[in-house]
Write a protein that holds these residues in place. Sequence first.
Motif, PDB file in Angstrom:
ATOM      1  N   SER A   1       2.847   9.967  -1.216  1.00 39.53           N
ATOM      2  CA  SER A   1       2.664  10.578  -2.511  1.00 39.53           C
ATOM      3  C   SER A   1       3.442  11.927  -2.726  1.00 39.53           C
ATOM      4  N   VAL A   2       3.848  12.447  -1.538  1.00 41.13           N
ATOM      5  CA  VAL A   2       4.945  13.835  -1.584  1.00 41.13           C
ATOM      6  C   VAL A   2       5.973  13.203  -1.879  1.00 41.13           C
ATOM      7  N   VAL A   3       6.495  11.907  -1.036  1.00 39.01           N
ATOM      8  CA  VAL A   3       7.776  11.342  -1.480  1.00 39.01           C
ATOM      9  C   VAL A   3       8.015  11.206  -2.848  1.00 39.01           C
ATOM     10  N   GLY A   4       6.920  10.349  -3.646  1.00 42.04           N
ATOM     11  CA  GLY A   4       7.008  10.146  -4.836  1.00 42.04           C
ATOM     12  C   GLY A   4       7.039  11.421  -5.873  1.00 42.04           C
ATOM     13  N   LEU A   5       6.337  12.177  -5.558  1.00 45.16           N
ATOM     14  CA  LEU A   5       6.269  13.649  -6.285  1.00 45.16           C
ATOM     15  C   LEU A   5       7.737  14.349  -6.312  1.00 45.16           C
ATOM     16  N   LEU A   6       8.114  14.521  -5.149  1.00 43.48           N
ATOM     17  CA  LEU A   6       9.399  15.334  -4.950  1.00 43.48           C
ATOM     18  C   LEU A   6      10.419  14.588  -5.804  1.00 43.48           C
TER      19      LEU A   6
ATOM     20  N   LEU B   1       3.326   9.430 -10.573  1.00 43.47           N
ATOM     21  CA  LEU B   1       2.306   9.596 -11.739  1.00 43.47           C
ATOM     22  C   LEU B   1       1.963  11.195 -11.833  1.00 43.47           C
ATOM     23  N   THR B   2       1.746  11.733 -10.571  1.00 45.41           N
ATOM     24  CA  THR B   2       1.417  13.265 -10.697  1.00 45.41           C
ATOM     25  C   THR B   2       2.556  14.099 -11.195  1.00 45.41           C
ATOM     26  N   ALA B   3       3.742  13.671 -10.940  1.00 45.40           N
ATOM     27  CA  ALA B   3       4.829  14.373 -11.394  1.00 45.40           C
ATOM     28  C   ALA B   3       5.033  14.151 -12.867  1.00 45.40           C
ATOM     29  N   VAL B   4       4.729  12.948 -13.451  1.00 39.51           N
ATOM     30  CA  VAL B   4       4.891  12.489 -14.876  1.00 39.51           C
ATOM     31  C   VAL B   4       3.650  13.325 -15.617  1.00 39.51           C
TER      32      VAL B   4
ATOM     33  N   ALA C   1       0.736  -1.382  -0.018  1.00 35.93           N
ATOM     34  CA  ALA C   1       0.018   0.043   0.006  1.00 35.93           C
ATOM     35  C   ALA C   1       0.886   1.404  -0.095  1.00 35.93           C
ATOM     36  N   ILE C   2       1.682   1.405   0.818  1.00 35.44           N
ATOM     37  CA  ILE C   2       2.918   2.550   0.933  1.00 35.44           C
ATOM     38  C   ILE C   2       3.486   2.747  -0.334  1.00 35.44           C
ATOM     39  N   ALA C   3       3.893   1.227  -1.127  1.00 31.96           N
ATOM     40  CA  ALA C   3       4.513   1.483  -2.504  1.00 31.96           C
ATOM     41  C   ALA C   3       3.498   2.255  -3.240  1.00 31.96           C
ATOM     42  N   LEU C   4       2.399   1.846  -3.450  1.00 35.52           N
ATOM     43  CA  LEU C   4       1.430   2.487  -4.115  1.00 35.52           C
ATOM     44  C   LEU C   4       1.218   4.019  -3.966  1.00 35.52           C
ATOM     45  N   THR C   5       1.336   4.285  -2.558  1.00 32.78           N
ATOM     46  CA  THR C   5       1.071   5.837  -2.551  1.00 32.78           C
ATOM     47  C   THR C   5       2.251   6.715  -3.085  1.00 32.78           C
ATOM     48  N   VAL C   6       3.374   6.148  -2.920  1.00 33.33           N
ATOM     49  CA  VAL C   6       4.617   6.694  -3.854  1.00 33.33           C
ATOM     50  C   VAL C   6       4.232   6.733  -5.150  1.00 33.33           C
TER      51      VAL C   6
END
Length: 318
Positions: free
Chosen positions: A268-273, A25-28, A15-20
């Motif tokens: 999501s913030v981690v993945g976004l940044l 996806l947001t950045a892309v 679940a945490i991996a999917l939040t990242v």
Amino acid sequence: MTEQNRPRTMPLGVAIALTVFIGVLTAVQARINGQLGAALGDGFVAASISFGSGLVLIVVLTLATPSGRAGLVRLGRGVGGAIPFWMLLGGLAGAVTVATQGLTVATIGVALFTVGLVAGQTAGGLVLDRAGYGPGGVVPVTLPRLVGGLLAIAGVVLCALGQRGEPVVWWMLALPLIAGVGIAWQQGTNGRLRQEVGSPLATTVVNFTGGSIALGIAAVVSVAVNGTPAALPTEPWMYLGGPMGVVYIVISAALVRRTGVLLLGLGSVVGLLAASIVLDAIAPPPSGPSLAAATAAAIVAFIGVVIAVVPWRRRRRA
């Protein structure tokens, strides 16, 4: 209940991996919409295309599910009564965000856009929570939340100080901040609307409908003033921004019960940044911060978000 009949729970690590992944996806999506705006020479037309495609997909998905259809029925019955008109305006913030992507990302890069967005969202969230705008009522402005918001804003300053290439015009710095504040307002508005309709899909339809209408009007005005874009890009990937928005909204709705709001937001913030830095390193924008400045700003902004949202508690003395 037997072991076979017991519902399976998604592992927390998955679940945490999917939040990242949501943040990635947001950045892309920001890079795609920015490239589409640059290719068309009109950020408003690009945003209208992106939002319109997302609207088609979310309407189909909502009509295909019983909960989505039930939510639309409750929405229709509640408008003008339990659902006031202002609850239907959340999509305007989404329209501003997507239009900002099309107007700025190709020039300033995903990293600066992302840090500005996070700063605006954090600062806006502090104000709206204090005013009691969200469905949770009044949330006091504590010292950690205030410090976290200031650190997120400091990330934008680091980006501005570490810029390279052509100077960034002031409005390209201001738009991501404004879009971030709009997202904070949108989240509060959507939370209250979802309480009334009981369906995240129906709430998303409202957002995409309002945003598509607003961007359609803006696109018509832009074309009337600046003329029609010469030609539509032929690369299929440039039209994936809208579908990506639908995907991460649906994933978010599915994950929030397992992760909670806090882990969903932080992941999501981690993945976004992280993704924004990688994207700018692969294809550097003509303006914006250097890679070192963007990395430092992203770290500062992330620390600010953690300080702002983690429920710090004082240890009681024995």
